[in-house]
Scaffold this motif. Sequence first.
Motif, PDB file in Angstrom:
ATOM      1  N   SER A  27      61.805  29.538  11.473  1.00 35.88           N
ATOM      2  CA  SER A  27      60.650  29.934  10.691  1.00 35.88           C
ATOM      3  C   SER A  27      60.396  29.037   9.368  1.00 35.88           C
ATOM      4  CB  SER A  27      60.727  31.023  10.349  1.00 35.88           C
ATOM      5  OG  SER A  27      61.802  31.612   9.259  1.00 35.88           O
ATOM      6  N   THR A  28      61.609  28.607   8.797  1.00 33.00           N
ATOM      7  CA  THR A  28      61.529  27.562   7.796  1.00 33.00           C
ATOM      8  C   THR A  28      61.058  26.239   8.218  1.00 33.00           C
ATOM      9  OG1 THR A  28      63.773  28.734   6.719  1.00 33.00           O
ATOM     10  CG2 THR A  28      63.026  26.338   5.984  1.00 33.00           C
ATOM     11  N   MET A  29      61.461  25.801   9.315  1.00 37.43           N
ATOM     12  CA  MET A  29      61.036  24.544   9.892  1.00 37.43           C
ATOM     13  C   MET A  29      59.259  24.833  10.194  1.00 37.43           C
ATOM     14  SD  MET A  29      63.565  22.938  12.396  1.00 37.43           S
ATOM     15  CE  MET A  29      65.054  22.291  11.782  1.00 37.43           C
ATOM     16  N   GLU A  30      58.839  25.809  10.793  1.00 42.11           N
ATOM     17  CA  GLU A  30      57.704  26.176  10.954  1.00 42.11           C
ATOM     18  C   GLU A  30      56.881  26.084   9.535  1.00 42.11           C
ATOM     19  OE1 GLU A  30      55.678  26.421  13.591  1.00 42.11           O
ATOM     20  OE2 GLU A  30      57.565  25.447  14.613  1.00 42.11           O
ATOM     21  N   ILE A  31      57.345  26.612   8.371  1.00 42.45           N
ATOM     22  CA  ILE A  31      56.569  26.675   7.227  1.00 42.45           C
ATOM     23  C   ILE A  31      56.467  25.210   6.794  1.00 42.45           C
ATOM     24  CG2 ILE A  31      56.963  27.325   4.729  1.00 42.45           C
ATOM     25  CD1 ILE A  31      58.388  29.710   5.708  1.00 42.45           C
ATOM     26  N   MET A  32      57.498  24.443   7.061  1.00 41.39           N
ATOM     27  CA  MET A  32      57.458  22.954   6.494  1.00 41.39           C
ATOM     28  C   MET A  32      56.196  22.114   7.435  1.00 41.39           C
ATOM     29  SD  MET A  32      61.374  21.920   6.391  1.00 41.39           S
ATOM     30  CE  MET A  32      62.564  22.781   5.198  1.00 41.39           C
ATOM     31  N   ARG A  33      56.256  22.725   8.842  1.00 41.25           N
ATOM     32  CA  ARG A  33      55.200  22.149   9.592  1.00 41.25           C
ATOM     33  C   ARG A  33      53.662  22.525   8.983  1.00 41.25           C
ATOM     34  NH1 ARG A  33      59.084  23.292  13.690  1.00 41.25           N
ATOM     35  NH2 ARG A  33      60.042  21.406  14.308  1.00 41.25           N
ATOM     36  N   TYR A  34      53.675  23.924   8.535  1.00 41.74           N
ATOM     37  CA  TYR A  34      52.621  24.584   8.118  1.00 41.74           C
ATOM     38  C   TYR A  34      51.945  23.605   6.906  1.00 41.74           C
ATOM     39  CZ  TYR A  34      49.480  27.863   5.936  1.00 41.74           C
ATOM     40  OH  TYR A  34      48.243  28.718   5.174  1.00 41.74           O
ATOM     41  N   PHE A  35      52.857  23.406   5.841  1.00 36.69           N
ATOM     42  CA  PHE A  35      52.309  22.377   4.746  1.00 36.69           C
ATOM     43  C   PHE A  35      52.668  20.873   5.206  1.00 36.69           C
ATOM     44  CE2 PHE A  35      54.197  26.191   2.418  1.00 36.69           C
ATOM     45  CZ  PHE A  35      52.765  26.680   1.975  1.00 36.69           C
TER      46      PHE A  35
END
Length: 339
Positions: A49-57
Amino acid sequence: MNTRERFHAVMNFQEFDRLPILEWASWWKDTIDRWNNEGMPIKKSDPESTMEIMRYFDMDIYYQGWLRSRGVDTPRPASHGAGIMKTPEDYENIRKYLHPEMPFNRESWEKWAKIQEKGDVVLWFSLDGFFWFPRALFGIEAHLFSFYDQPELYHRINSELAEFHLRAIDQLCEICTPDFMTFAEDMSYNNGPMISKELFDEFMKPYYLKVVPELKKRGIRVFIDSDGDITQPAAWFEEVGIEGILPIEKQAGTDLVELRKKHPDQLYIGAFDKMVMNKGEEAIRNEFERLLPVARQGGFIISCDHQTPPGVSLDDYRLYLKIWREYAELAAKASSGQE
């Protein structure tokens, strides 16, 4: 450039297309909870999920894993800052919980390694440092006395820690070669280092000199992660072959410009004052202007100088990222000789 190429170009003082846009430390839970309430759909629950947040931004993906020196069954301190041992006998009794045979999740690292091969992620790992780990065992106050009261035990702890590190590095490098690593130390606060150079040289330096060359032999960039004012011990770490420092906290009195003048080849990550992230466009731009001259030189990746505080709204953070991208391009123009 892909994510890995960009990282290595900056770290090698070479031409780069833009500065990386990254969070070297993932966000506080309270910050993510706030952003979830303000419309961000991804909750922070695990590494993926941390990687997904990075991708989100739309950030560069940097991922950290710990090579844990303490097993899951290691006794917990009674309170924050308390220790789990006092005597050599105590240490002997807890050794069975320390230095686990497999100090990381192999399956996760094998998955991340495949992404790293494509250049889409910078992988890094952290090890307990030779100040940090004894402190976790002794507790904060007793640890500072242990240099004088139990020097033989201190050396034994760090000697065994160094051997563990060498084994863990070998195990990880069977899977991939991480791009960089950090020794977790936190041995400085607002008034500088908590120990003298003499104590560093006696109790920490020998063990860094044992482990650091093995990391550099593999092409892994070696950093120290120490909060607080790192100005004085920056030279100590340089002496043992450590190449870089993060997070360079402004609030603690660390002056990045002066550090670079004294240590022109030293690498840095961080340095953006987290306390201005919710102060509006002018304050954010002023902070990037402060850091831009060093970023133009290479060897420095701008990033928040710790985790983004929960006082920063989702709109604040988006504005911060928007301005950051402008300055990431400005730094790149200098590296390519366009300015």
